[in-house]
Design a protein around this motif. Structure first.
Motif, PDB file in Angstrom:
ATOM      1  N   UNK A   1       0.830  -1.209   0.000  1.00  0.00           N
ATOM      2  CA  UNK A   1       0.000   0.000   0.000  1.00  0.00           C
ATOM      3  C   UNK A   1       0.861   1.254   0.000  1.00  0.00           C
ATOM      4  N   UNK A   2       1.880   1.290   0.859  1.00  0.00           N
ATOM      5  CA  UNK A   2       2.773   2.440   0.919  1.00  0.00           C
ATOM      6  C   UNK A   2       3.513   2.620  -0.404  1.00  0.00           C
ATOM      7  N   UNK A   3       3.964   1.523  -0.986  1.00  0.00           N
ATOM      8  CA  UNK A   3       4.684   1.613  -2.256  1.00  0.00           C
ATOM      9  C   UNK A   3       3.808   2.221  -3.346  1.00  0.00           C
ATOM     10  N   UNK A   4       2.534   1.823  -3.385  1.00  0.00           N
ATOM     11  CA  UNK A   4       1.632   2.351  -4.405  1.00  0.00           C
ATOM     12  C   UNK A   4       1.326   3.836  -4.169  1.00  0.00           C
ATOM     13  N   UNK A   5       1.200   4.228  -2.907  1.00  0.00           N
ATOM     14  CA  UNK A   5       0.959   5.646  -2.593  1.00  0.00           C
ATOM     15  C   UNK A   5       2.147   6.486  -3.044  1.00  0.00           C
ATOM     16  N   UNK A   6       3.360   6.031  -2.718  1.00  0.00           N
ATOM     17  CA  UNK A   6       4.559   6.769  -3.119  1.00  0.00           C
ATOM     18  C   UNK A   6       4.665   6.830  -4.638  1.00  0.00           C
ATOM     19  N   UNK A   7       4.435   5.702  -5.288  1.00  0.00           N
ATOM     20  CA  UNK A   7       4.530   5.642  -6.752  1.00  0.00           C
ATOM     21  C   UNK A   7       3.535   6.597  -7.408  1.00  0.00           C
ATOM     22  N   UNK A   8       2.265   6.536  -6.982  1.00  0.00           N
ATOM     23  CA  UNK A   8       1.228   7.386  -7.583  1.00  0.00           C
ATOM     24  C   UNK A   8       1.516   8.867  -7.346  1.00  0.00           C
ATOM     25  N   UNK A   9       2.008   9.199  -6.139  1.00  0.00           N
ATOM     26  CA  UNK A   9       2.282  10.598  -5.809  1.00  0.00           C
ATOM     27  C   UNK A   9       3.456  11.134  -6.614  1.00  0.00           C
ATOM     28  N   UNK A  10       4.547  10.374  -6.658  1.00  0.00           N
ATOM     29  CA  UNK A  10       5.757  10.868  -7.310  1.00  0.00           C
ATOM     30  C   UNK A  10       5.637  10.887  -8.823  1.00  0.00           C
ATOM     31  N   UNK A  11       4.859   9.965  -9.397  1.00  0.00           N
ATOM     32  CA  UNK A  11       4.722   9.968 -10.852  1.00  0.00           C
ATOM     33  C   UNK A  11       3.999  11.220 -11.343  1.00  0.00           C
ATOM     34  N   UNK A  12       3.277  11.888 -10.452  1.00  0.00           N
ATOM     35  CA  UNK A  12       2.656  13.157 -10.802  1.00  0.00           C
ATOM     36  C   UNK A  12       3.564  14.345 -10.555  1.00  0.00           C
ATOM     37  N   UNK A  13       4.813  14.084 -10.162  1.00  0.00           N
ATOM     38  CA  UNK A  13       5.763  15.141  -9.805  1.00  0.00           C
ATOM     39  C   UNK A  13       7.068  15.030 -10.599  1.00  0.00           C
ATOM     40  N   UNK A  14       6.961  14.604 -11.862  1.00  0.00           N
ATOM     41  CA  UNK A  14       8.128  14.518 -12.758  1.00  0.00           C
ATOM     42  C   UNK A  14       9.140  13.449 -12.339  1.00  0.00           C
ATOM     43  N   UNK A  15       8.648  12.354 -11.768  1.00  0.00           N
ATOM     44  CA  UNK A  15       9.510  11.223 -11.443  1.00  0.00           C
ATOM     45  C   UNK A  15       9.099  10.015 -12.282  1.00  0.00           C
ATOM     46  N   UNK A  16      10.039   9.166 -12.572  1.00  0.00           N
ATOM     47  CA  UNK A  16       9.766   7.845 -13.134  1.00  0.00           C
ATOM     48  C   UNK A  16      10.050   6.843 -12.020  1.00  0.00           C
ATOM     49  N   UNK A  17       9.033   6.078 -11.611  1.00  0.00           N
ATOM     50  CA  UNK A  17       9.162   5.203 -10.448  1.00  0.00           C
ATOM     51  C   UNK A  17       9.091   3.740 -10.865  1.00  0.00           C
ATOM     52  N   UNK A  18      10.082   2.982 -10.448  1.00  0.00           N
ATOM     53  CA  UNK A  18      10.065   1.529 -10.570  1.00  0.00           C
ATOM     54  C   UNK A  18      10.045   0.962  -9.153  1.00  0.00           C
ATOM     55  N   UNK A  19       9.332  -0.121  -8.947  1.00  0.00           N
ATOM     56  CA  UNK A  19       9.193  -0.671  -7.590  1.00  0.00           C
ATOM     57  C   UNK A  19       9.666  -2.123  -7.526  1.00  0.00           C
TER      58      UNK A  19
ATOM     59  N   UNK B   1       6.089  12.695   5.564  1.00  0.00           N
ATOM     60  CA  UNK B   1       5.241  13.417   4.626  1.00  0.00           C
ATOM     61  C   UNK B   1       5.761  13.258   3.209  1.00  0.00           C
ATOM     62  N   UNK B   2       4.863  13.175   2.242  1.00  0.00           N
ATOM     63  CA  UNK B   2       5.277  12.992   0.851  1.00  0.00           C
ATOM     64  C   UNK B   2       6.103  14.165   0.350  1.00  0.00           C
TER      65      UNK B   2
END
Length: 241
Positions: free
Chosen positions: A14-32, A107-108
């Protein structure tokens, strides 16, 4: 700045998905990745700009994963996420080569700021680097910052004393800066920003721990001193008889 490629190694789905969804909207490319073994494999496949890793994970914990990464990769910034706050755990993480440490819950926005700060350092590594000195003489010691080995070359070593020691990543980086600036003060703030990512009081205390360890490892030659210049930094001095 181009999009920042981040590898997030976190077993809490759950935490991984929250971080991924948040950061992908902030100019990040996230791999988990969900554990250290998967994270280790993906790290060398993806070569991310920043590695963000939990400490407590199944199959392989974050400390072991980063220890293996640092055997060949000394530069990619690492940020640990953990619910553990004991000073020994923090110091161990830094010794293994971590650049920053964020305690859960966080905090994110703080996570984003820290990743961006580390990514700035990562992009700097793409610039041509000056040729590194691969050997320093420190009194009766010889130090190789590439292999991270410190060797005692003098005679009359104390019984059972180590004549060759392997330094941690952080010990090696600190000693290298002291050697490059021999008889000059190495600014504490600069070291903290380079190796820890910020110059907080807590990180300053961690730096002092590493300095104490280096003093102990150089103790067989009593001409060598690492002097604390209060409020400014540290200086490596070798007294010549």
């Amino acid at each position: 700045m181009d999009k920042i490629k981040v590898l997030l190694v976190e077993d809490e789905e759950t935490l991984a998905m929250i971080i991924k969804d948040t950061l992908e909207g902030q100019s990040f490319i996230i791999h988990t990745a969900a554990d250290g073994e998967e994270g280790l494999r993906l790290f060398f496949d993806l070569r991310p700009d920043v590695l963000v890793a939990d400490v407590m994970m199944p199959r392989m914990d974050g400390f072991e994963m980063v220890r293996r990464i640092r055997q060949t990769d000394k530069h990619t910034p690492v940020l640990f996420l953990t619910a553990r706050s004991a000073i020994n755990d923090v110091v161990e993480g830094f010794e293994l080569g971590a650049n920053d440490y964020l305690k859960k819950p966080f905090g994110m926005q703080e996570l984003i700021i820290r990743i961006k700060a580390l990514a700035g350092k990562a992009f700097n590594f793409t610039e041509p680097a000056p040729k590194e000195v691969t050997d320093f003489e420190i009194g009766n010691y010889r130090f190789n910052p590439v292999t991270q080995r410190l060797s005692y070359t003098g005679t009359g070593a104390a019984p059972h004393a180590d004549t060759e020691m392997e330094l941690s990543h952080r010990e090696s980086e600190i000693l290298k800066r002291l050697c490059e600036n021999r008889n000059q003060v190495v600014n504490t703030q600069n070291v903290l920003l380079d190796l820890w990512g910020d110059d907080s009081f807590f990180n300053s205390r961690s730096l002092h721990v590493f300095i104490t360890k280096l003093r102990h490892k150089l103790a067989q030659d009593d001409r060598i001193r690492i002097v604390n210049v209060r409020g400014i930094g540290y200086k490596l001095i070798i007294n010549i008889n």
